[in-house]
Design an enzyme around this catalytic site. Structure first.
Site, PDB file in Angstrom:
ATOM      1  N   GLU A 116       0.883  -1.298   0.096  1.00  0.00           N
ATOM      2  CA  GLU A 116       0.186   0.280   0.072  1.00  0.00           C
ATOM      3  C   GLU A 116       0.787   1.441   0.057  1.00  0.00           C
ATOM      4  OE1 GLU A 116      -2.293   0.380   3.086  1.00  0.00           O
ATOM      5  OE2 GLU A 116      -3.654  -1.536   2.260  1.00  0.00           O
ATOM      6  N   CYS A 129       3.365   8.385   1.664  1.00  0.00           N
ATOM      7  CA  CYS A 129       3.732   7.438   2.666  1.00  0.00           C
ATOM      8  C   CYS A 129       3.924   5.822   1.867  1.00  0.00           C
ATOM      9  CB  CYS A 129       2.331   7.152   3.695  1.00  0.00           C
ATOM     10  SG  CYS A 129       2.303   6.385   5.095  1.00  0.00           S
ATOM     11  N   CYS A 136       4.265  -7.329   7.406  1.00  0.00           N
ATOM     12  CA  CYS A 136       5.700  -6.472   8.973  1.00  0.00           C
ATOM     13  C   CYS A 136       5.510  -7.822   9.628  1.00  0.00           C
ATOM     14  CB  CYS A 136       4.795  -5.217   9.730  1.00  0.00           C
ATOM     15  SG  CYS A 136       5.696  -4.974  10.229  1.00  0.00           S
ATOM     16  N   CYS A 140       3.015  -5.911  16.062  1.00  0.00           N
ATOM     17  CA  CYS A 140       2.268  -4.433  16.983  1.00  0.00           C
ATOM     18  C   CYS A 140       0.628  -4.828  17.117  1.00  0.00           C
ATOM     19  CB  CYS A 140       1.988  -2.867  16.780  1.00  0.00           C
ATOM     20  SG  CYS A 140       4.103  -2.428  16.653  1.00  0.00           S
ATOM     21  N   CYS A 143      -2.353  -2.615  15.571  1.00  0.00           N
ATOM     22  CA  CYS A 143      -1.603  -2.248  13.317  1.00  0.00           C
ATOM     23  C   CYS A 143      -2.135  -3.716  13.027  1.00  0.00           C
ATOM     24  CB  CYS A 143      -0.057  -2.077  13.591  1.00  0.00           C
ATOM     25  SG  CYS A 143       0.172  -2.595  11.611  1.00  0.00           S
ATOM     26  N   GLY A 202       5.289  -2.229   7.180  1.00  0.00           N
ATOM     27  CA  GLY A 202       6.805  -3.032   7.103  1.00  0.00           C
ATOM     28  C   GLY A 202       7.598  -1.892   8.005  1.00  0.00           C
ATOM     29  N   LEU A 257       6.131   5.027  19.722  1.00  0.00           N
ATOM     30  CA  LEU A 257       6.646   5.620  21.393  1.00  0.00           C
ATOM     31  C   LEU A 257       4.708   4.163  21.544  1.00  0.00           C
ATOM     32  CD1 LEU A 257       8.333   6.032  23.102  1.00  0.00           C
ATOM     33  CD2 LEU A 257       7.295   8.081  23.675  1.00  0.00           C
ATOM     34  N   CYS A 376      -3.807   1.098   8.255  1.00  0.00           N
ATOM     35  CA  CYS A 376      -2.986   0.483   6.588  1.00  0.00           C
ATOM     36  C   CYS A 376      -3.314  -0.649   7.068  1.00  0.00           C
ATOM     37  CB  CYS A 376      -2.034   0.962   7.779  1.00  0.00           C
ATOM     38  SG  CYS A 376      -0.296   0.158   7.488  1.00  0.00           S
TER      39      CYS A 376
END
Ligand code: SAH
Ligand code: SF4
Length: 403
Positions: A116, A129, A136, A140, A143, A202, A257, A376
């Site tokens: 993407e 972006c 990935c 997380c 995500c 990623g 973070l 995303c």
């Protein structure tokens, strides 16, 4: 006997002509050497090709007017200037564009990976972006990309090509035509793609060499000519690579973070178990080139009831004390199946006020493109869902036909 074996279509086994769109200077030189060009001419010819490919954005060797005809023919016999294809495009009412880009297959049995790329136009800039990997490995928990199965690194050329595809589509190469169904920044001298952020799919620092080489191509003053200060690499915190990123790329840095204590960050960003907050911030303090003029952005995704209390806002400010930092509060983009919700607007405002009063300006990132599957990783899975639905319908109609 052979009749029982499924035979691949002849085209599937035909050799794939490599594309020079996305090549580094070294790769262009190597390509020219394979054509038998004398060594003393390679550098000059590579510079010519570079200009046509990256400054002009040509897609046909025949348009390279100062390259001799026999050379153009030879180039076209062995190479292409093909870009990856846009497999799907969505345009938001706010002008944000989301593309699903299909990479060229790497071999006869590769269907071509899909990634993407999102384009966000503003009055004075256009931000692209880009992705650095297909999927990935880092998982997380908030995500969507982390949930996708297929993972491979993108090549340098595939990273660069995302910018070329965007510039093609937005009419951002000389002589190009801007699309009429969207918004492209219109300021004097503003390019449609003026900024690049590695915030797509990623972890860029898990594909460091290709990301670094791609940044080299993107910032080359005789080609795409993007400013290093307008390129931001976002990382979930791969501490051992931060120094090399600052030293070898000199781009802006963003750190995901998302939490102010290790217990919570261990859950949200599992890489924290390997590189905890203390080590991450120490690496940020040592980041080459960070200064008040070149601040590090700290991204903080606002998750309802998880990391959004006033106490956490104060902890965030304390944590970043003494660092040349910017804070970017990101409203969580929900995706199907996620357990998280975006914090309420009042909660985000309260959090942002505390951060603002501590001296950090305008920290909330406006959600863009909400009407076109914002999070995303979502365009890819939605398209896959549609395809699965289409396949199912086809199978059903075949089954009906057989009855
Ligand atoms: N892997 C890198 C870069 C890609 S993710 C990184 O993690 O930094 C880019 C940013 O989008 C990160 O800050 C990430 O935490 C954030 N992000 C991922 N999923 C999100 C979601 N659903 N809503 C809001 N932000 C998200
Ligand atoms: Fe990977 Fe970044 Fe998503 Fe984490 S937030 S899973 S590192 S893409």
């Amino acid at each position: 006997m052979n009749a029982a074996l499924p035979l691949a279509a002849p085209s599937a086994l035909a050799p794939i002509k490599p594309s020079l769109a996305g090549a580094t200077r070294t790769e262009l030189g190597d390509a020219l050497r394979t054509l038998g060009l004398p060594a003393r001419e390679v550098k000059m010819r590579a510079a010519q090709l570079w200009h046509w490919i990256y400054f002009r954005g040509v897609r046909d060797f025949n348009d390279m007017l100062n390259v001799a005809k026999p050379m153009r023919i030879l180039l076209a016999e062995r190479f292409t200037l093909e870009r990856p294809a846009i497999a799907a495009e969505q345009v938001s009412s706010d002008g944000t564009r989301k593309w699903l880009i299909k990479m060229k297959p790497t071999g006869p049995f590769d269907k071509g990976a899909e990634i993407e790329c999102v384009y966000i136009p503003e009055a004075d800039r256009g931000t692209l972006c880009v992705s650095s990997q297909v999927g990935c490995t880092l998982n997380c928990t908030f995500c969507h990309t982390g949930t996708q199965k297929l993972v491979r690194n993108l090549t340098t050329a595939e990273i660069v090509a995302q910018v070329m595809v965007a510039r093609d589509r937005l009419g951002d190469f000389p002589g190009g035509v801007a699309p009429t169904d969207g918004i492209v920044p219109s300021g004097e001298g503003v390019r449609a793609v003026s900024n690049v952020v590695f915030m797509g799919m990623g972890e860029p620092l898990y594909n460091f060499d290709c990301v670094r080489d791609a940044i080299g191509v993107l910032t080359d003053g005789e080609g795409l000519s993007l400013s290093k200060r307008r390129i931001t690499v976002s990382t979930s915190g791969v501490v051992p690579q931060l120094e090399a990123l600052g030293r070898e790329c000199g781009t802006m840095l963003a750190i995901s973070l998302h939490a102010t204590n290790d217990d919570l960050r261990d859950t949200l960003v599992p890489l924290n178990k390997k590189y905890p907050i203390h080590d991450l911030l120490a690496a940020c303090r040592a980041y080459p080139g960070a200064s008040n003029a070149r601040r590090i952005t700290f991204e903080y995704v606002m998750l309802k009831g998880v990391n959004d209390t006033p106490a956490e806002a104060r902890a965030l400010v304390r944590l970043l004390k003494g660092l040349p930092a910017k804070i970017n509060l990101i409203p969580f983009n929900p995706w199907p199946g996620t357990v998280y919700e975006c914090s309420d607007w009042e909660t985000i405002e309260r959090f942002s006020d505390i951060v603002f009063n501590a001296g950090y300006a305008s920290p909330v990132r406006t959600p863009r493109g909400r009407d076109i599957l914002a999070a995303c990783g979502q365009l890819k899975s939605e398209t896959e869902k549609l395809r699965a639905r289409a396949r199912m319908m086809l199978e059903e109609s075949l089954a009906v036909g057989l009855e």
